[in-house]
Write an enzyme that holds these catalytic residues in place. Sequence first.
Site, mmCIF file in Angstrom:
data_model
loop_
_atom_site.group_PDB
_atom_site.id
_atom_site.type_symbol
_atom_site.label_atom_id
_atom_site.label_comp_id
_atom_site.label_asym_id
_atom_site.label_seq_id
_atom_site.Cartn_x
_atom_site.Cartn_y
_atom_site.Cartn_z
ATOM 1 N N ASP A 1 -5.687 -2.778 3.305
ATOM 2 C CA ASP A 1 -4.572 -1.672 3.841
ATOM 3 C C ASP A 1 -5.516 -0.563 4.664
ATOM 4 O O ASP A 1 -6.697 -0.769 4.635
ATOM 5 C CB ASP A 1 -3.800 -1.028 2.451
ATOM 6 N N HIS A 2 -4.951 0.752 4.808
ATOM 7 C CA HIS A 2 -5.559 1.775 5.443
ATOM 8 C C HIS A 2 -6.912 1.910 5.516
ATOM 9 O O HIS A 2 -7.867 1.978 4.555
ATOM 10 C CB HIS A 2 -4.787 3.147 4.923
ATOM 11 N N GLU B 1 -2.570 9.412 0.708
ATOM 12 C CA GLU B 1 -2.879 7.925 0.305
ATOM 13 C C GLU B 1 -4.647 7.867 0.140
ATOM 14 O O GLU B 1 -5.233 8.260 1.185
ATOM 15 C CB GLU B 1 -2.576 6.919 1.533
ATOM 16 N N HIS C 1 5.670 1.543 6.531
ATOM 17 C CA HIS C 1 4.683 2.206 5.490
ATOM 18 C C HIS C 1 5.469 3.406 4.815
ATOM 19 O O HIS C 1 6.338 3.992 5.129
ATOM 20 C CB HIS C 1 3.537 3.095 6.330
#
Length: 371
Positions: free
Chosen positions: A127-128, A201, A281
């Site tokens: 992910d990110h 996040e 997202h």
Amino acid sequence: MSDSSVARMVPSRIGLLQGQQNPQTKISIGVSMPIATPEIYSEMIDRAKAGGYAFPAVNVTSSQTLNAAIRGFAEAESDGIIQVSTGGAAYWSGASVKDMVAGSLGFAAFAREVAKNYNVNIALHTDHCPQDKLADFVLPLLAASEEAVKAGKDPIFNSHMWDGSHETLSENLRIGRELLGRAAAAKIILEVEIGTVGGEEDGVENEINEKLYTTTEDALATIEALGAGENGRYLTALTFGNVHGVYKPGNVKLRPELLKQIQAEVGAKIGKTNPFDLVFHGGSGSTEQEIADAVSYGVIKMNIDTDTQYAFTRPVAGHMFSNYDGVLKVDGEMGNKKTYDPRVWGASAEAGMAARIVEAAKQLGSVGKTF
């Protein structure tokens, strides 16, 4: 750290993941099933887009949450995507170690073993990853997959996300173009974010404002820089008011109709219907209508994390409150091993999270969609 130095660093860390065989099982981890092969992952995406459904993409932070995720997909009879963020990968390596590469490789190895007990296809994703984490997260993992592919094995991960949302669009796309070339050569799909997701996040925060809405001009620039598939396949997170975490009603304004507009306008410009494979997202807390609309406009992957975290933790909290005199040695007593055994409350946590993933699969229309 240069790419060459990263490549030199990685081989000593990947062990079995480069395709070395376990002398007892004689199974090559690089090709074990049901972790999706590159071909199956692409087919999963194609089928979702053609069939008008999407896959839940579930963040995991431990073997227990990974087991819960795979169980949830199996109970839904849905293929799915399981992913680790930078913080999740660091936690996988041990809370006191915080090594994102070791954690990611450990996650992938564990997933390949336990997934053999299930009959759904699971894709592994990171992910990110912002620019300041590239050298310690995605680049070493990409180098490890390059080595595996050179040895005739599948890549370790099916896809990686480059999060350039904190950069200028031109810088975002410049780095994305470089990563796309390497990813495509390693049979990996790249995910890019065009726009900004609000909320928080892994300690990175974004304000909730007009920057949360991607424009058609941004999307056209993406096609110009990355191509429309001819330079390698990529997933695109176009933002339409998305926010990480859960917010009270009225605080977040999602505009999924933007996705329809961008797909139509860019598609007309380049002569391709629905040119983007879209990612949603900040899916936790979204309404069923918002999810349905987004999927109808080409979303094939929706990230859920906050809701699955709660679904995992809630049964644990209930167990502790209901059995406080057993899990604690109150007033010098001995407690009750049958209530503080982690396997007892852990099983409840696993079941709770799995049930939430089944719910997500129903919302996204992926129930029964496995092959």
